[in-house]
Design a protein around this motif. Structure first.
Motif, short mmCIF file in Angstrom:
data_model
loop_
_atom_site.label_atom_id
_atom_site.label_comp_id
_atom_site.label_asym_id
_atom_site.label_seq_id
_atom_site.Cartn_x
_atom_site.Cartn_y
_atom_site.Cartn_z
N TRP A 209 -37.90 8.98 -4.42
CA TRP A 209 -37.49 9.98 -5.16
C TRP A 209 -36.45 10.70 -4.61
O TRP A 209 -35.35 11.03 -5.58
CB TRP A 209 -38.27 11.10 -5.66
N LYS A 210 -36.17 10.80 -3.53
CA LYS A 210 -35.12 11.50 -2.74
C LYS A 210 -35.18 11.26 -1.37
O LYS A 210 -36.22 11.02 -0.78
CB LYS A 210 -35.31 13.11 -3.17
N LEU A 211 -33.89 11.18 -0.88
CA LEU A 211 -33.56 11.05 0.32
C LEU A 211 -32.43 12.07 0.94
O LEU A 211 -31.81 12.44 0.45
CB LEU A 211 -32.91 9.60 0.49
N THR B 147 -41.51 10.82 -1.90
CA THR B 147 -41.80 9.89 -2.83
C THR B 147 -42.77 10.33 -3.62
O THR B 147 -43.58 11.44 -3.41
CB THR B 147 -42.70 8.50 -2.08
N ARG B 148 -42.82 9.47 -4.80
CA ARG B 148 -43.74 10.34 -6.02
C ARG B 148 -44.85 9.09 -6.67
O ARG B 148 -44.18 8.04 -6.83
CB ARG B 148 -42.97 10.89 -7.20
N GLU C 28 -47.11 8.47 -9.51
CA GLU C 28 -47.31 9.05 -10.83
C GLU C 28 -49.08 8.78 -10.89
O GLU C 28 -49.93 9.48 -11.55
CB GLU C 28 -46.99 8.35 -11.91
N LYS C 29 -49.61 7.66 -10.60
CA LYS C 29 -51.09 7.42 -10.76
C LYS C 29 -51.79 8.69 -9.91
O LYS C 29 -52.86 8.88 -10.55
CB LYS C 29 -51.23 5.99 -10.22
N GLU C 30 -51.40 8.81 -8.59
CA GLU C 30 -52.19 9.73 -7.85
C GLU C 30 -51.89 11.26 -8.29
O GLU C 30 -52.41 12.19 -7.87
CB GLU C 30 -52.07 9.45 -6.43
N HIS C 31 -50.54 11.33 -9.17
CA HIS C 31 -50.17 12.69 -9.22
C HIS C 31 -49.81 13.44 -8.19
O HIS C 31 -50.38 14.48 -7.90
CB HIS C 31 -51.09 13.52 -10.35
N SER C 32 -49.19 12.68 -7.17
CA SER C 32 -48.98 13.46 -5.91
C SER C 32 -47.53 13.11 -5.09
O SER C 32 -47.00 12.09 -5.75
CB SER C 32 -50.07 13.03 -4.89
N ALA C 33 -47.17 14.10 -4.56
CA ALA C 33 -45.75 13.96 -4.03
C ALA C 33 -45.91 13.72 -2.29
O ALA C 33 -46.77 14.46 -1.80
CB ALA C 33 -44.71 15.15 -4.38
N GLY C 34 -45.46 12.68 -1.96
CA GLY C 34 -45.62 12.51 -0.44
C GLY C 34 -44.21 12.67 0.31
O GLY C 34 -42.98 12.36 -0.10
#
Length: 256
Positions: A18-20, A33-34, A36-42
């Protein structure tokens, strides 16, 4: 085809990149990173020089309404969101850029910008914006510094220029009908190019590194995409950094 360039990072992620952001002084690169399935941002950290993966897709206590602000002095800074209906930020979360360990948090402030003197932050408890300067490592307020004299702290990331046509003598090296603009960057002795070609009902996005009018490295970034993608790569110090298939980070050392 002989590959004369060394790939030092070839790191896949489970979520979409998603962003660097970078902390070039400490040779760190940060990825949001995003999933959608887990509805989480890493959040991940890698060493740009050695290729070491410091930590991968770390998930904070707030799994979704959190984002990457940037990195300075070996510290990764995250922010929250006021709600899922607005891009407005809230809070500052500081993590060790090599271990991912939380160093400090402040839920009353939001990061405005990075400066050479520290973090410029706004106090959200006041209706009118009240700015303070924070120490990056502790989160403590710095005093005795005129906020009007702060110097911006901008990371030295080089982006390609856009061309309408490929450089002369290179079009014959590239198979397919070129569509749209061409991202081009000259890093002597290399010419780095990213472009789209048509395939069936979609497009291919490809990356080429050219030396003396010969392709010495190439990669397929996206296949059968339906619309032209934005710029595909950046150059940080002497490293070519790009994203493949929206979920893999690749880094090449341009100086052997």
């Amino acid at each position: 085809m002989a590959n004369q360039l060394k790939v030092i990072i070839d790191q896949p992620f489970s979520g979409l990149i998603w962003k660097l952001e970078t902390d070039t002084e400490n040779d760190l690169i940060y990825i949001e990173t995003r999933n959608e399935k887990e509805h989480s941002a890493g959040f991940s950290s890698l060493n740009l020089k050695t290729g070491k993966l410091n930590f991968s897709e770390l998930v904070s206590e707030e799994k979704w309404l959190v984002g990457l602000s940037g990195g300075r002095k070996g510290i990764l800074f995250l922010h929250g969101y006021l709600s899922d209906q607005t891009p407005e930020h809230k809070a500052i979360i500081a993590l060790n850029g090599e271990t991912g360990k939380q160093l400090w948090t402040n839920y009353n402030l939001s990061l405005e910008t990075f400066t050479q003197q520290g973090l410029l932050a706004a106090d959200q408890r006041f209706q009118s914006k009240r700015l303070v300067l924070l120490d990056e490592k502790t989160g403590n307020v710095k005093t005795g510094i005129d906020l009007n004299d702060l110097a911006d702290d901008v990371q030295p990331i080089q982006i390609p220029q856009m061309l309408l046509l490929p450089p002369q003598n290179l079009a014959a090296l590239i198979a397919g009908t070129i569509t749209g603009g061409i991202s081009c960057f000259n890093y002597n002795p290399y010419l780095i190019i990213s472009l789209h070609t048509q395939k069936n009902e979609g497009y291919l996005q490809q990356l080429f590194v050219v030396e003396n009018e010969a392709i010495i490295y190439q990669d397929l970034l996206n296949e059968q995409i339906q619309k032209l993608q934005p710029e595909a790569f950046v150059v940080i110090k002497n490293y070519l950094v790009y994203i493949k298939n929206k979920s893999t980070l690749k880094v090449l050392n341009l100086e052997q």
